[in-house]
Write a protein that holds these residues in place. Structure first.
Motif, PDB file in Angstrom:
ATOM      1  N   CYS A 130     125.215 -40.434  87.521  1.00 14.54           N
ATOM      2  CA  CYS A 130     124.492 -39.288  86.949  1.00 14.54           C
ATOM      3  C   CYS A 130     124.192 -39.457  85.462  1.00 14.54           C
ATOM      4  N   ARG A 166     120.569 -38.726  84.159  1.00 15.95           N
ATOM      5  CA  ARG A 166     120.224 -37.303  84.256  1.00 15.95           C
ATOM      6  C   ARG A 166     120.942 -36.502  83.173  1.00 15.95           C
ATOM      7  N   ILE A 167     122.201 -36.851  82.885  1.00 17.47           N
ATOM      8  CA  ILE A 167     122.933 -36.165  81.817  1.00 17.47           C
ATOM      9  C   ILE A 167     122.258 -36.398  80.476  1.00 17.47           C
ATOM     10  N   GLU A 181     121.498 -27.199  86.514  1.00 20.13           N
ATOM     11  CA  GLU A 181     122.161 -28.378  87.087  1.00 20.13           C
ATOM     12  C   GLU A 181     123.375 -28.818  86.276  1.00 20.13           C
ATOM     13  N   LEU A 220     126.306 -31.616  87.250  1.00 18.45           N
ATOM     14  CA  LEU A 220     126.370 -32.890  86.524  1.00 18.45           C
ATOM     15  C   LEU A 220     127.737 -33.085  85.867  1.00 18.45           C
ATOM     16  N   GLU A 236     130.076 -34.129  88.593  1.00 14.09           N
ATOM     17  CA  GLU A 236     129.871 -35.535  88.967  1.00 14.09           C
ATOM     18  C   GLU A 236     130.479 -36.468  87.907  1.00 14.09           C
ATOM     19  N   TYR A 237     130.279 -36.127  86.638  1.00 11.71           N
ATOM     20  CA  TYR A 237     130.831 -36.948  85.571  1.00 11.71           C
ATOM     21  C   TYR A 237     132.358 -36.966  85.646  1.00 11.71           C
ATOM     22  N   THR A 285     128.336 -32.513  78.619  1.00 13.15           N
ATOM     23  CA  THR A 285     129.414 -32.257  79.585  1.00 13.15           C
ATOM     24  C   THR A 285     130.600 -31.534  78.961  1.00 13.15           C
TER      25      THR A 285
END
Length: 452
Positions: free
Chosen positions: A295, A298-299, A351, A355, A358-359, A409
């Protein structure tokens, strides 16, 4: 003199706060003309505070390890009755009538505000050479950038003017100058340190954190800053911890993840220095595991959309009314930030939770991630393009590429010195972990610091 050394001498009454402040002011007077770290030096206020703290000391009252310790403050953080400029002509004469929460916490802990440090204007740049008050220069080479936007804070610590300073970090602005200047900088978990009284750049990206000469001092300074603040809507209401608690514990059996994203395009000398550190960790019986974090792109894209949208909102008045007062490069970036579409910002926030999740799945099998802080060495002041091996890249993009993801994040990220280039320019290593895991980062950082 580092913070803990000075603190022990003060507690034993072998060093007085007044003498320490006087020596600090002498050092600033000697070094600041070279690198332009300070915009405002609050010498009179610092001496008044030192005399009060010295009287308390004589009466047997010690507020803690920061009692009588001079601390420099990025000129984005409000200080009551001390000029706070944001590195801009727009706020050249602005004097706040209140302290930011972090300043009040420092004062309560016995720290002394010694002055306000240079910043890339409005903190909107990682280079550190666009301030109304002039470029901040790297103490290791005055022709090179200090990194930004907390340029003066890192340079002041690197030049030995102070043992500790506060910076802010929206896309890397604590870690970038810390790496460039060869000092230790922590971007804590988002919300762990209050942002009340700190001039905004990105509402959901801004972090406040410490810059110091070593890991132990950094943990000490962070301990004084944390705590829930109802005045900050993003403040975390979590249990207080001692972030120095794991320092010195062995690392045998721990696991470090090496994410490929952070190593794709980096300078050869940076790669060599980081590889050397990986081998040091292996010698400490740490398992090294290579990772792919799918990801990451995208991040990175979502972070850019977020900072542009939020900076444009913060600076609507600036764009409309102060074109002639703002550095042309910073102004152009602010105007360009208005081009982000509303739906793009909304999608980047919708999102975000996914994200981040996922990270953080990366940490299911590893304790921390290890990466370079910067993919390049400090560039020349005014330089705007850099060649990394056979690829050209904008300096601003290169400086932010490896640090900005964890602003989006909110994961804690620690930059520590990990070597010097052949031209004696500092190289920084970045350690990243789960939210709230600052103590673990200090554990790993200290182990490396002792063995490098």
């Amino acid at each position: 003199m580092d913070i803990l050394t000075a603190s022990k001498l003060i507690e034993k009454r072998e060093l007085s706060p007044v003498d320490l402040v006087k020596k600090t002011l002498e050092k600033i007077s000697e070094e600041n003309p070279k690198n332009n770290s300070f915009i405002t030096v609050s010498g009179e206020e610092a001496l008044v505070a030192a005399k009060v703290l010295e009287q308390e000391l004589m009466k047997g009252k010690v507020r803690g390890a920061l009692h009588g310790i001079p601390i420099a403050i990025k000129d984005l953080i409000f200080t009551k009755n001390i000029r706070t400029t944001m590195g801009s002509k727009v706020y050249e004469n602005f004097i706040p009538d209140t302290d930011a929460t972090v300043i009040q916490k420092l004062k309560d802990a016995g720290a002394i505000i010694i002055g306000k440090t240079n910043t890339h204007e409005f903190a909107y740049g990682p280079i550190g050479d666009r301030s109304y008050f002039g470029a901040c220069r790297n103490p290791h080479n005055l022709e090179k950038i200090s990194g930004g936007s907390s340029s003066g804070s890192a340079a002041a610590v690197a030049a030995g003017m102070v043992g500790g300073a506060l910076g802010t970090d929206t896309g890397g602005s604590i870690r970038v100058p810390s790496a460039a200047c060869g000092v230790v900088g922590m971007k804590p978990t988002f919300g762990l340190v209050s942002k009340k009284g700190v001039f905004d750049l990105g509402y959901t990206l801004d972090h406040v954190g410490p810059i110091t000469t070593n890991v132990k001092d950094n943990a000490l300074l962070l301990n004084s800053l944390v705590g829930y603040d109802p005045g900050d809507p993003y403040s975390l209401n979590t249990e207080r911890k001692d972030y120095s608690l794991l320092i010195g514990n062995e690392l045998r059996g721990k696991v470090i993840g090496i994410p490929s994203f952070y190593f794709d395009v980096i300078d050869e000398e940076v790669h060599a220095a980081v590889t050397k550190c990986i081998k040091i960790f292996e010698s400490l019986h740490v398992e090294i595991k290579k990772l792919n974090i799918n990801c990451m792109e995208r991040i990175a894209e979502a972070q850019v959309v977020t900072i542009q949208s939020e900076a444009a909102a913060v600076h609507m008045h600036t764009i409309e009314n102060h074109k002639e007062d703002v550095d042309s490069e910073v102004y152009e970036r602010l105007v360009a930030s208005q081009e982000v579409k509303g739906y793009e910002y909304v999608l980047s926030q919708i999102e975000r939770a996914q994200l981040i999740n996922e990270y953080n799945q990366s940490f299911e099998d590893v304790d921390i991630l290890l990466a370079p802080t910067l993919p390049i060495l400090p560039t020349d002041i005014g330089q705007r393009e850099v060649q990394i091996n056979d690829q050209k890249e904008a300096v601003r993009h290169a400086l932010l590429r490896l640090t900005s993801p964890t602003n989006y994040t909110g994961n804690p990220s620690l930059s520590i010195p990990c070597g010097m280039s052949k031209n004696t320019l500092p190289i920084g290593l970045q350690l990243i972990s789960k939210h709230g895991n600052e103590a673990v980062l200090y554990q790993f950082g200290y182990a490396l610091e002792q063995n490098i």
